[in-house]
Design a protein around this motif. Structure first.
Motif, PDB file in Angstrom:
ATOM      1  N   ALA A 529       0.803  -1.221   0.000  1.00 25.74           N
ATOM      2  CA  ALA A 529       0.000   0.000   0.000  1.00 25.74           C
ATOM      3  C   ALA A 529       0.841   1.278   0.000  1.00 25.74           C
ATOM      4  CB  ALA A 529      -0.923   0.006   1.218  1.00 25.74           C
ATOM      5  N   THR A 530       2.165   1.156   0.025  1.00 23.45           N
ATOM      6  CA  THR A 530       3.044   2.331   0.098  1.00 23.45           C
ATOM      7  C   THR A 530       3.877   2.429  -1.173  1.00 23.45           C
ATOM      8  OG1 THR A 530       3.166   1.999   2.504  1.00 23.45           O
ATOM      9  CG2 THR A 530       4.757   3.519   1.512  1.00 23.45           C
ATOM     10  N   ASP A 531       3.691   3.519  -1.911  1.00 23.43           N
ATOM     11  CA  ASP A 531       4.381   3.686  -3.199  1.00 23.43           C
ATOM     12  C   ASP A 531       5.889   3.651  -3.041  1.00 23.43           C
ATOM     13  OD1 ASP A 531       1.981   3.850  -4.487  1.00 23.43           O
ATOM     14  OD2 ASP A 531       1.919   6.044  -4.523  1.00 23.43           O
ATOM     15  N   ASP A 532       6.420   4.320  -2.006  1.00 22.95           N
ATOM     16  CA  ASP A 532       7.874   4.355  -1.813  1.00 22.95           C
ATOM     17  C   ASP A 532       8.439   2.958  -1.581  1.00 22.95           C
ATOM     18  OD1 ASP A 532       7.958   7.027  -2.186  1.00 22.95           O
ATOM     19  OD2 ASP A 532       8.380   7.576  -0.105  1.00 22.95           O
ATOM     20  N   TYR A 533       7.707   2.126  -0.823  1.00 23.54           N
ATOM     21  CA  TYR A 533       8.187   0.779  -0.541  1.00 23.54           C
ATOM     22  C   TYR A 533       8.206  -0.070  -1.817  1.00 23.54           C
ATOM     23  CZ  TYR A 533       7.512   1.920   4.424  1.00 23.54           C
ATOM     24  OH  TYR A 533       7.576   2.494   5.661  1.00 23.54           O
ATOM     25  N   LEU A 534       7.163   0.059  -2.633  1.00 23.09           N
ATOM     26  CA  LEU A 534       7.132  -0.685  -3.897  1.00 23.09           C
ATOM     27  C   LEU A 534       8.254  -0.225  -4.815  1.00 23.09           C
ATOM     28  CD1 LEU A 534       3.334  -1.016  -4.758  1.00 23.09           C
ATOM     29  CD2 LEU A 534       4.931  -2.841  -4.229  1.00 23.09           C
ATOM     30  N   ARG A 535       8.511   1.088  -4.819  1.00 24.53           N
ATOM     31  CA  ARG A 535       9.610   1.599  -5.656  1.00 24.53           C
ATOM     32  C   ARG A 535      10.942   1.015  -5.205  1.00 24.53           C
ATOM     33  NH1 ARG A 535      13.050   5.256  -4.508  1.00 24.53           N
ATOM     34  NH2 ARG A 535      11.827   6.075  -2.768  1.00 24.53           N
ATOM     35  N   LEU A 536      11.151   0.920  -3.890  1.00 26.96           N
ATOM     36  CA  LEU A 536      12.383   0.322  -3.372  1.00 26.96           C
ATOM     37  C   LEU A 536      12.495  -1.147  -3.776  1.00 26.96           C
ATOM     38  CD1 LEU A 536      12.504   1.855   0.222  1.00 26.96           C
ATOM     39  CD2 LEU A 536      14.079   2.339  -1.653  1.00 26.96           C
ATOM     40  N   ALA A 537      11.361  -1.868  -3.743  1.00 30.53           N
ATOM     41  CA  ALA A 537      11.370  -3.282  -4.133  1.00 30.53           C
ATOM     42  C   ALA A 537      11.764  -3.433  -5.602  1.00 30.53           C
ATOM     43  CB  ALA A 537      10.001  -3.905  -3.882  1.00 30.53           C
ATOM     44  N   VAL A 538      11.243  -2.554  -6.452  1.00 34.15           N
ATOM     45  CA  VAL A 538      11.610  -2.588  -7.875  1.00 34.15           C
ATOM     46  C   VAL A 538      13.088  -2.244  -8.050  1.00 34.15           C
ATOM     47  CG1 VAL A 538      11.230  -1.457 -10.106  1.00 34.15           C
ATOM     48  CG2 VAL A 538       9.273  -2.091  -8.682  1.00 34.15           C
ATOM     49  N   ALA A 575      17.303   0.320   4.664  1.00 30.28           N
ATOM     50  CA  ALA A 575      18.064   0.957   5.746  1.00 30.28           C
ATOM     51  C   ALA A 575      18.503   2.360   5.325  1.00 30.28           C
ATOM     52  CB  ALA A 575      19.274   0.100   6.106  1.00 30.28           C
ATOM     53  N   ASN A 576      18.967   2.490   4.067  1.00 28.30           N
ATOM     54  CA  ASN A 576      19.367   3.806   3.559  1.00 28.30           C
ATOM     55  C   ASN A 576      18.160   4.743   3.456  1.00 28.30           C
ATOM     56  OD1 ASN A 576      22.002   2.942   3.324  1.00 28.30           O
ATOM     57  ND2 ASN A 576      21.799   2.365   1.171  1.00 28.30           N
ATOM     58  N   TYR A 577      17.044   4.185   3.023  1.00 26.97           N
ATOM     59  CA  TYR A 577      15.818   4.980   2.892  1.00 26.97           C
ATOM     60  C   TYR A 577      15.389   5.533   4.244  1.00 26.97           C
ATOM     61  CZ  TYR A 577      10.766   5.820   2.388  1.00 26.97           C
ATOM     62  OH  TYR A 577       9.508   6.373   2.419  1.00 26.97           O
ATOM     63  N   ARG A 578      15.428   4.678   5.247  1.00 32.15           N
ATOM     64  CA  ARG A 578      15.017   5.115   6.579  1.00 32.15           C
ATOM     65  C   ARG A 578      15.989   6.153   7.119  1.00 32.15           C
ATOM     66  NH1 ARG A 578      13.864   0.693  11.150  1.00 32.15           N
ATOM     67  NH2 ARG A 578      11.765   0.525  10.241  1.00 32.15           N
TER      68      ARG A 578
END
Length: 662
Positions: A529-538, A575-578
């Motif tokens: 449900a979180t766009d940023d998380y999906l972008r990180l997964a891609v 980890a970098n994102y956080r």
């Protein structure tokens, strides 16, 4: 006036005794006191404070309706402040379906009605169309609910869930919001239907249960499907017999249970005559016959879960499982099926077609009914969806009636996958969850239909395969499995476009992503449900392909090596994102004033109280940073005051010294 006429019909239905016909005189107020049941309705011209007015009588409401544009379905105990904290009565559940900025473009009233049906929601009381071609959908409550912090919070949770399910604005939530005043011109649907707040709570609970991506372990009392109704302990309890005062409702409820379970009317009547012998006292036989006839000839297809709970005194809830009608029997086809037809038409023209959009749409017919053409509004919606998925490229030249549109398929892999899924939906008549009291298929997982799971939680893979199959990525299997529908489409595309076609491999890869996020306390639902998380997964897929190869490049280093690296990469990226989130937050709060900084801290504390907080550890870290900043400011103030005091003392000593010298 159209607005006044409609408001006269609707106001009483919404507000009841919360408004009076005319203002009370001061002597009446002194004699009878101020009523704690009355409420203020806010009306506004353009959402600004200057154009907002509060009214408390039907006369005032009717008088201002011709000059104002917006109103509050719910009422307040103050006439000078429209806030959540001043709310008195909750009268309606209202959803804003926005059509601005390209959202829900081309949506029609049938689209709204279908999305409500798909979501398993009851029929609304009122639908108003906005000038931007959006819709305001209202469900009037059977009984108004007294506002409280707890109720307001749950209202917003249910409202957000409803908005998500029917393509509404999830940011336009809260019982204190303004909605467009209904008029003769903008009212597109009106019924006398009302819904209890408990029914909406039950619906919300069932949706929460359905959205679990693991094998469903429903709460005690859940009944899975019609066929199990008569075996459920709550229904068996009623079948043991009931007392006077419950017999009529119990007989009607059980008749509906037999009807839903597939028994004919004669069989149900015979069973219920036998059941009647257990009642104290027994009903007359003619009454049993009448209840059965009423159940079988009426509009209800299954018993009320609420009535079963009341009669049995036990927990009970269920969702309805039914087959979808074949496409040729439906009045409104699923848009995914039209996507397949549009792509088939463009491919037949060599992968590219041009002309006016209306001319193009006139040439496209249903793959199951050659007499049925795609509606123009649906055609535009399909093109927009295919553009968004980067399957189709649309170029428009010219303006107005002379404009020409060129449509080109730019991603053949995605296009064939979309067409294959549409074809599969047309041919698949297996039972699926329909939601609560719904007759239309509803996907219960992110991205489409999930791979079915057997009792032992082992993966049961369908036999169908996507066509065409290029090169299988799964080294030990000769035949790739279908793409799993419970994996977000953005992640699937990242692998699929690099020739990772096997559903099992994609499923395992997504499992590694989930494990990486779980290490940071992030749940599966939050990832999807979180766009940023999906972008990180891609991004993790892209980095892993660069290091461990892919099938399309011919340098693939094997499944285990790839998946292990993907897991580590995902952890590092997050980890970098956080860290970036925390660093940015620290930079922002350094420039805030003390009062605003304290307010931000209180908001974060409130966020932590919500069980649905996405990244609890991040919020806790932000709170710690605020406390550090506040402590640092206190130390600086103390140091500044201490230094100023020392300087002042030194100056005084110097003056005394100079005086002595004089």
């Amino acid at each position: 006036n159209g607005g006044t006429r409609v408001m006269r019909n609707l106001a009483q239905q919404i507000y009841g005794s919360q408004l009076t016909e005319y203002s009370k005189k001061q002597t009446q107020k002194q004699k009878n006191g101020y009523s704690s049941r009355l409420g203020w309705v806010f009306v506004s011209k353009d959402f600004t404070k200057e154009t907002t007015k509060a009214v408390r009588t039907y006369g005032s409401l009717f008088n201002v309706s011709k000059d104002y544009t917006y109103f509050t379905p719910n009422t307040f105990y103050r006439n000078d402040l429209r806030r959540l904290s001043t709310l008195r009565w909750v009268n309606a559940m209202s959803i804003d379906i926005d059509a601005k900025n390209g959202e829900n473009e081309g949506m029609t009233l049938p689209d709204v009605q279908e999305s409500i049906t798909q979501a398993g929601l009851p029929m609304p009381s009122l639908i108003v169309q906005t000038p931007s071609k959006g819709f305001h959908v209202h469900w009037f409550l059977e009984q108004p609910k007294r506002a409280s912090d707890k109720l307001n919070a749950h209202y917003s949770r249910i409202q957000t869930c409803m908005a998500e399910m029917i393509h509404g604005d999830v940011h336009a939530v809260g019982p204190e919001r303004l909605f467009r005043l209904p008029t003769d011109e903008n009212t597109v649907f009106h019924s006398q239907n009302r819904v209890s707040f408990d029914t909406l709570c039950e619906w919300f609970q069932l949706v929460q249960e359905q959205n679990q991506v693991v094998v469903h372990t429903y709460k005690k009392g859940f009944c899975k499907g019609y066929e199990n109704l008569l075996k459920h302990p709550a229904v068996l309890k009623i079948l043991e017999g009931v007392n006077k005062g419950q017999r009529d409702m119990a007989c009607y409820t059980l008749a509906l249970a037999y009807k839903a379970a597939g028994y004919d009317e004669k069989q149900a009547e015979q069973y219920l005559h036998n059941w009647n012998q257990k009642n104290t006292p027994q009903m007359r036989q003619i009454e049993v016959k009448r209840k059965v006839k009423s159940a079988y000839n009426g509009r209800f297809h299954a018993p009320s879960a609420k009535k079963i709970r009341e009669l049995s005194g036990m927990l009970f809830s269920y969702v309805i499982w039914e087959e979808a009608k074949p496409r040729e029997e439906r009045t409104y086809s699923h848009i995914e099926e039209w996507e397949g037809d549009v792509l088939a038409f463009i491919r037949a023209q060599g992968g590219q077609v041009s002309g006016s959009q209306r001319d193009i749409s006139d040439q496209i017919t249903s793959s199951v009914d050659a007499e049925k053409k795609i509606p123009y509004a649906t055609f535009k919606k399909v093109i927009a969806r295919l553009e968004e998925q980067e399957i189709l490229l649309k170029k428009v030249s010219g303006k107005g009636r002379g404009a020409s549109t060129e449509l080109t398929i730019i991603d053949e892999v995605k296009a064939r996958r979309t067409q294959s899924e549409a074809s599969k939906k047309e041919n698949d008549h297996t039972s699926k969850i329909n939601g609560f009291n719904s007759n239309t298929i509803k996907d219960t997982v992110v991205g489409g239909t999930a791979l079915p799971l057997s009792t032992g939680s082992s993966l049961v893979l369908p036999q169908e395969t996507l066509s065409p199959v290029v090169v299988p990525t799964y080294s030990t299997l000769s035949k790739p499995a279908p793409i799993p529908g419970n994996v977000p489409s953005a992640f699937v595309s990242a692998l699929y476009n690099r020739s990772f076609l096997d559903g099992r491999f994609i499923f395992r890869a997504w499992g590694k992503i989930q494990l990486a996020f779980k290490a940071f306390g992030i749940t599966y639902r939050s990832i999807a449900a979180t766009d940023d998380y999906l972008r990180l997964a891609v991004d993790a897929v892209v980095v892993t392909v660069e290091k461990k190869g892919s099938m399309i490049a011919g340098d693939f280093q094997g499944d285990e090596c790839f998946l292990k690296y993907l897991f580590g990469t995902m952890k590092g990226l997050f980890a970098n994102y956080r860290s970036d989130q925390i660093r940015t937050f620290v930079e922002e709060i350094e420039g805030l004033g003390d009062i605003i900084l304290s307010h931000v801290g209180m908001k974060l504390e409130e966020e932590l109280k919500d069980a649905r907080v996405v990244d609890r550890e991040l919020v806790e870290t932000k709170l710690a940073e605020i406390e550090r900043e506040q402590s640092a400011r206190q130390r600086r103030k103390h140091y500044h005051n201490h230094s100023a005091f020392e300087l002042h003392s030194s100056l005084n000593q110097f003056k005394l010294f100079m005086k002595r010298d004089d």
